[in-house]
Motif scaffolding. Structure first.
Motif, PDB file in Angstrom:
ATOM      1  N   ALA A 619       0.829  -1.204   0.000  1.00  0.00           N
ATOM      2  CA  ALA A 619       0.000   0.000   0.000  1.00  0.00           C
ATOM      3  C   ALA A 619       0.864   1.255   0.000  1.00  0.00           C
ATOM      4  O   ALA A 619       0.581   2.224  -0.723  1.00  0.00           O
ATOM      5  CB  ALA A 619      -0.929  -0.012   1.215  1.00  0.00           C
ATOM      6  N   ASP A 620       1.933   1.242   0.794  1.00  0.00           N
ATOM      7  CA  ASP A 620       2.827   2.404   0.863  1.00  0.00           C
ATOM      8  C   ASP A 620       3.515   2.645  -0.471  1.00  0.00           C
ATOM      9  O   ASP A 620       3.695   3.803  -0.888  1.00  0.00           O
ATOM     10  CB  ASP A 620       3.876   2.193   1.958  1.00  0.00           C
ATOM     11  CG  ASP A 620       3.299   2.307   3.359  1.00  0.00           C
ATOM     12  OD1 ASP A 620       2.169   2.814   3.489  1.00  0.00           O
ATOM     13  OD2 ASP A 620       3.970   1.866   4.312  1.00  0.00           O
ATOM     14  N   PHE A 621       3.930   1.580  -1.145  1.00  0.00           N
ATOM     15  CA  PHE A 621       4.626   1.722  -2.426  1.00  0.00           C
ATOM     16  C   PHE A 621       3.745   2.453  -3.436  1.00  0.00           C
ATOM     17  O   PHE A 621       4.163   3.419  -4.070  1.00  0.00           O
ATOM     18  CB  PHE A 621       5.024   0.344  -2.957  1.00  0.00           C
ATOM     19  CG  PHE A 621       5.667   0.373  -4.316  1.00  0.00           C
ATOM     20  CD1 PHE A 621       6.953   0.859  -4.479  1.00  0.00           C
ATOM     21  CD2 PHE A 621       4.977  -0.073  -5.438  1.00  0.00           C
ATOM     22  CE1 PHE A 621       7.549   0.902  -5.743  1.00  0.00           C
ATOM     23  CE2 PHE A 621       5.564  -0.039  -6.688  1.00  0.00           C
ATOM     24  CZ  PHE A 621       6.850   0.458  -6.841  1.00  0.00           C
ATOM     25  N   PHE A 622       2.504   2.016  -3.560  1.00  0.00           N
ATOM     26  CA  PHE A 622       1.627   2.639  -4.551  1.00  0.00           C
ATOM     27  C   PHE A 622       1.134   4.017  -4.118  1.00  0.00           C
ATOM     28  O   PHE A 622       0.799   4.851  -4.967  1.00  0.00           O
ATOM     29  CB  PHE A 622       0.454   1.721  -4.877  1.00  0.00           C
ATOM     30  CG  PHE A 622       0.806   0.612  -5.826  1.00  0.00           C
ATOM     31  CD1 PHE A 622       1.205   0.899  -7.127  1.00  0.00           C
ATOM     32  CD2 PHE A 622       0.766  -0.715  -5.428  1.00  0.00           C
ATOM     33  CE1 PHE A 622       1.541  -0.116  -8.015  1.00  0.00           C
ATOM     34  CE2 PHE A 622       1.104  -1.737  -6.305  1.00  0.00           C
ATOM     35  CZ  PHE A 622       1.498  -1.435  -7.604  1.00  0.00           C
ATOM     36  N   SER A 623       1.105   4.282  -2.825  1.00  0.00           N
ATOM     37  CA  SER A 623       0.645   5.601  -2.377  1.00  0.00           C
ATOM     38  C   SER A 623       1.599   6.703  -2.808  1.00  0.00           C
ATOM     39  O   SER A 623       1.193   7.865  -2.933  1.00  0.00           O
ATOM     40  CB  SER A 623       0.475   5.614  -0.853  1.00  0.00           C
ATOM     41  OG  SER A 623       1.729   5.512  -0.203  1.00  0.00           O
ATOM     42  N   ALA A 624       2.869   6.363  -3.042  1.00  0.00           N
ATOM     43  CA  ALA A 624       3.848   7.358  -3.514  1.00  0.00           C
ATOM     44  C   ALA A 624       3.743   7.592  -5.015  1.00  0.00           C
ATOM     45  O   ALA A 624       4.246   8.590  -5.535  1.00  0.00           O
ATOM     46  CB  ALA A 624       5.255   6.901  -3.162  1.00  0.00           C
ATOM     47  N   ILE A 625       3.086   6.678  -5.724  1.00  0.00           N
ATOM     48  CA  ILE A 625       2.995   6.750  -7.178  1.00  0.00           C
ATOM     49  C   ILE A 625       1.655   7.312  -7.629  1.00  0.00           C
ATOM     50  O   ILE A 625       1.586   8.126  -8.554  1.00  0.00           O
ATOM     51  CB  ILE A 625       3.199   5.349  -7.799  1.00  0.00           C
ATOM     52  CG1 ILE A 625       4.581   4.802  -7.427  1.00  0.00           C
ATOM     53  CG2 ILE A 625       3.008   5.384  -9.311  1.00  0.00           C
ATOM     54  CD1 ILE A 625       4.758   3.335  -7.764  1.00  0.00           C
ATOM     55  N   PHE A 626       0.580   6.895  -6.964  1.00  0.00           N
ATOM     56  CA  PHE A 626      -0.764   7.252  -7.391  1.00  0.00           C
ATOM     57  C   PHE A 626      -1.320   8.417  -6.581  1.00  0.00           C
ATOM     58  O   PHE A 626      -1.058   8.539  -5.384  1.00  0.00           O
ATOM     59  CB  PHE A 626      -1.706   6.046  -7.262  1.00  0.00           C
ATOM     60  CG  PHE A 626      -1.574   5.058  -8.384  1.00  0.00           C
ATOM     61  CD1 PHE A 626      -2.449   5.075  -9.455  1.00  0.00           C
ATOM     62  CD2 PHE A 626      -0.558   4.110  -8.377  1.00  0.00           C
ATOM     63  CE1 PHE A 626      -2.326   4.175 -10.498  1.00  0.00           C
ATOM     64  CE2 PHE A 626      -0.424   3.195  -9.411  1.00  0.00           C
ATOM     65  CZ  PHE A 626      -1.312   3.232 -10.486  1.00  0.00           C
ATOM     66  N   SER A 627      -2.079   9.235  -7.254  1.00  0.00           N
ATOM     67  CA  SER A 627      -2.808  10.319  -6.600  1.00  0.00           C
ATOM     68  C   SER A 627      -4.177   9.810  -6.163  1.00  0.00           C
ATOM     69  O   SER A 627      -4.735   8.881  -6.766  1.00  0.00           O
ATOM     70  CB  SER A 627      -2.992  11.494  -7.557  1.00  0.00           C
ATOM     71  OG  SER A 627      -1.745  11.977  -8.012  1.00  0.00           O
ATOM     72  N   GLU A 628      -4.731  10.430  -5.128  1.00  0.00           N
ATOM     73  CA  GLU A 628      -6.069  10.056  -4.697  1.00  0.00           C
ATOM     74  C   GLU A 628      -7.064  10.403  -5.802  1.00  0.00           C
ATOM     75  O   GLU A 628      -7.009  11.503  -6.371  1.00  0.00           O
ATOM     76  CB  GLU A 628      -6.444  10.794  -3.415  1.00  0.00           C
ATOM     77  CG  GLU A 628      -5.602  10.395  -2.204  1.00  0.00           C
ATOM     78  CD  GLU A 628      -5.849   8.968  -1.755  1.00  0.00           C
ATOM     79  OE1 GLU A 628      -6.906   8.401  -2.119  1.00  0.00           O
ATOM     80  OE2 GLU A 628      -4.987   8.404  -1.057  1.00  0.00           O
TER      81      GLU A 628
END
Length: 631
Positions: A619-628
């Motif tokens: 979850a942390d990995f993708f949170s740095a790549i994707f915007s809400e």
């Protein structure tokens, strides 16, 4: 292929339904667009083909030529490029028409008669199975044709705007389309007309004399050319026995030849050594006549002869190795404070010799690397900071290529008596085969590539390197197939979930992961998949069980691996795999029997390896790549 999920399809399933800009795409170059690509060479066309899969993005590609390329300078297609073609849907077609390299022969002066050449070695091209795909030779023009077909079949219905010349650009930061581009129409009803168009982003894929590069103040820097080669694509009669094999030929005094058979059974290319170039030559060597190149080739081939009947293309060039300091328009002092708006790719930012067969191949990876990132940013999925990874990643790769090419070019230019080891050329070729095949690229840790902390869980899927496919068995229909061949160039991230040892339907870490992925608000599949869209529109999640495919029943598989697709909400069953048919991907790629999660970027490079239990790290990995997602 995946179709019928929106209803019965009786026409060519490769032609996707138009959507977005493809529903009413302007025939003429508009005043404003999202992305403007300058140049329809390999870097530009693959970038356009990838962006064509984002119909909500208006992309145009301009080319000063009046039409398609007819005679291409590049011809070598490395296995990594064929892997990429598979993602774009035309690997099989291009393999069928191309010349396939399976061996390379080396020729040197005969010890008994040094004025004659003899064959001294014949190594296999890919003895260790670096890739399931072959090393090919095919005209660059055909590669561009295939990308053009892919663009036409895409939802965007994209095609190049031919006969349009780039003149210059300027940035106006406060404008919605901040890049102002001056162009001139060279053909058609607007011939001679100059105008200004605007774009959010511009990619300069316009070659070694790039106008886009000059417009952003970048310069090619590096070694000056000091060795000249004549290159010719010819039809000829000859008694040279290996005319249909790739050859490196060294003569005692006449120089060297790199010989490349071409597609079609008769055509071949020769890079003919013209020797050292004097510092004060002033380009005079480029005036070397075709007759002189042919005579030089005959001298090197002695005692064999070459009678040229037809010349398709020829040129004279000097070897140089140059690169720009960055591949975008952000000054070093502004790095991290603003996102790039203008990018350069391919020969516009790195040049080298043609003899390593890397120019077209590396250029295509430039365009592929950038295009999916532009797609994510322009669709609102990712922040603009993602775009800064393009220059950071590709500049390192270009520098590695230049260093390799310097060594290979130097070896190819030496006389046999200048080599410390008589077998140096063939030994270097065999020892470094993974590099020219395109598989030494390994991206450093960044926002889109993690560290190798958990690499031991999947040693065969190296973080930062391309996903090396292996054969699995699809459970729903029992078919054996390459797992990686289903990763199409559609801009999606791949999440390959390798199961732990319990069988399907039993309590397992896999089931816990699947429950989290399909229900937790922290799951990227839940968090970043737009409402009212297919469940796999952003993330293509697949499961691979350790058991034989005959032991897996689809009703026992978690719903996370059976997403609902299309207006009828059909369960997509083709994402469930296992071992079988004598193949075990867990052993083949050294995947832990405790299971693993392998995350793969849209451009086929492994981004992360994680244990099944560490959902927080995923979850942390993708949170740095994707915007809400916006409400």
């Amino acid at each position: 292929m995946h179709f019928h999920h929106h209803g019965y399809v009786s026409a060519d399933p490769r032609v996707q339904a138009p959507a977005g800009i493809g529903l009413d795409r302007p025939q003429e170059l508009p005043d404003e667009m999202d992305v403007l690509i300058v140049g329809s060479g390999p870097a530009g066309m693959i970038a356009a083909a990838q962006l064509a899969q984002f119909p909500e993005i208006h992309t145009r590609i301009i080319e000063r030529r009046p039409g398609r390329l007819e005679v291409g300078q590049a011809d070598g297609i490395q296995a990594r490029s064929v892997e990429t073609f598979q993602a774009f849907g035309f690997a099989d077609e291009i393999i069928n028409e191309a010349y396939r390299i399976s061996e390379m022969t080396f020729w040197k002066p005969d010890p008994e008669n040094p004025d004659h050449i003899v064959r001294t070695a014949r190594p296999l091209d890919d003895e260790h199975g670096i890739s399931e795909f072959p090393h090919l030779i095919v005209n660059q023009a055909r590669v561009l044709d295939y990308f053009a077909e892919h663009m036409q079949r895409s939802p965007s219905r994209m095609s190049p705007d031919y006969g349009v010349e780039f003149l210059g650009l300027a940035l106006e930061a406060d404008h919605e389309h901040p890049v102002s581009v001056r162009v001139r129409h060279l053909t058609g009803t607007h011939e001679g007309q100059e105008r200004t168009v605007r774009a959010k982003y511009v990619l300069g894929a316009d070659g070694a004399r790039s106008g886009v590069r000059a417009a952003i103040g970048r310069k090619l820097k590096g070694d000056q050319a000091n060795h000249a080669w004549g290159v010719m694509d010819v039809l000829a009669t000859t008694d040279f026995p290996d005319i249909r094999l790739k050859c490196a030929i060294q003569s005692r005094s006449g120089g060297n030849i790199l010989h490349i058979p071409r597609e079609g059974g008769h055509l071949f290319r020769m890079y003919v050594d013209l020797g050292e170039v004097a510092p004060n030559d002033g380009g005079k060597v480029r005036e070397t006549s075709l007759d002189e190149v042919i005579a030089k080739a005959n001298s090197i081939l002695h005692p064999y002869t070459l009678d040229v009947k037809h010349v398709a293309w020829h040129s004279v060039y000097e070897v140089g190795h140059r690169m720009t300091d960055k591949f975008d328009d952000v000054p070093e002092e502004a790095a991290g404070t603003r996102a790039p708006r203008v990018f350069i790719a391919g020969d516009a930012c790195h040049t080298h010799s043609a003899k390593a067969g890397q120019g077209m191949n590396v250029s295509m990876q430039d365009g592929f690397n950038l295009a999916w990132k532009l797609g994510q940013v322009l669709t609102g999925r990712s922040p603009e900071s993602l775009l800064s990874t393009y220059s950071a990643e590709r500049q390192t790769i270009a520098q590695n290529l230049i260093e390799f090419d310097k060594e290979w070019s130097a070896l190819m230019a030496k006389k046999p008596e200048e080599l410390d080891d008589p077998a140096a050329v063939e030994e270097f070729y065999v020892k470094t085969i993974e590099f020219p095949a395109g598989f030494m690229t390994q991206y450093e840790p960044s926002m889109i590539t993690s560290t190798s902390e958990h690499q031991a869980l999947a040693e065969g899927f190296m973080v930062g390197k391309r996903f090396k496919s292996a054969i699995v068995s699809r459970v729903c229909d029992s078919n054996p197939m390459h797992l990686g061949h289903h990763a199409t160039a559609d801009g999606r991230w791949r999440i390959y979930v390798f199961a732990d040892s319990p069988a399907a339907g039993q309590d397992s870490a896999l089931n816990g992961w699947a429950e989290w992925a399909s229900t937790s608000p922290d799951s990227p599949v839940i968090r970043y998949t737009p409402e009212e869209s297919d469940g796999d529109v952003i993330f293509d999640v697949k499961v691979i069980y350790q058991q034989n495919y005959r032991e897996i029943e689809i009703p026992q598989v978690p719903e996370a691996f059976l997403p609902q697709v299309g207006p009828f909400e059909l369960n997509y069953r083709e994402k469930v795999f296992a071992t079988g048919h004598g193949e075990d991907i867990f052993s083949e790629r050294s995947v832990s029997r405790d299971g693993a999660v392998v995350i793969v970027r849209p451009d086929q490079y492994v981004a992360h390896v994680l244990p099944l239990e560490d959902t927080a790290a995923l979850a942390d990995f993708f949170s740095a790549i994707f915007s809400e997602p916006s409400a």
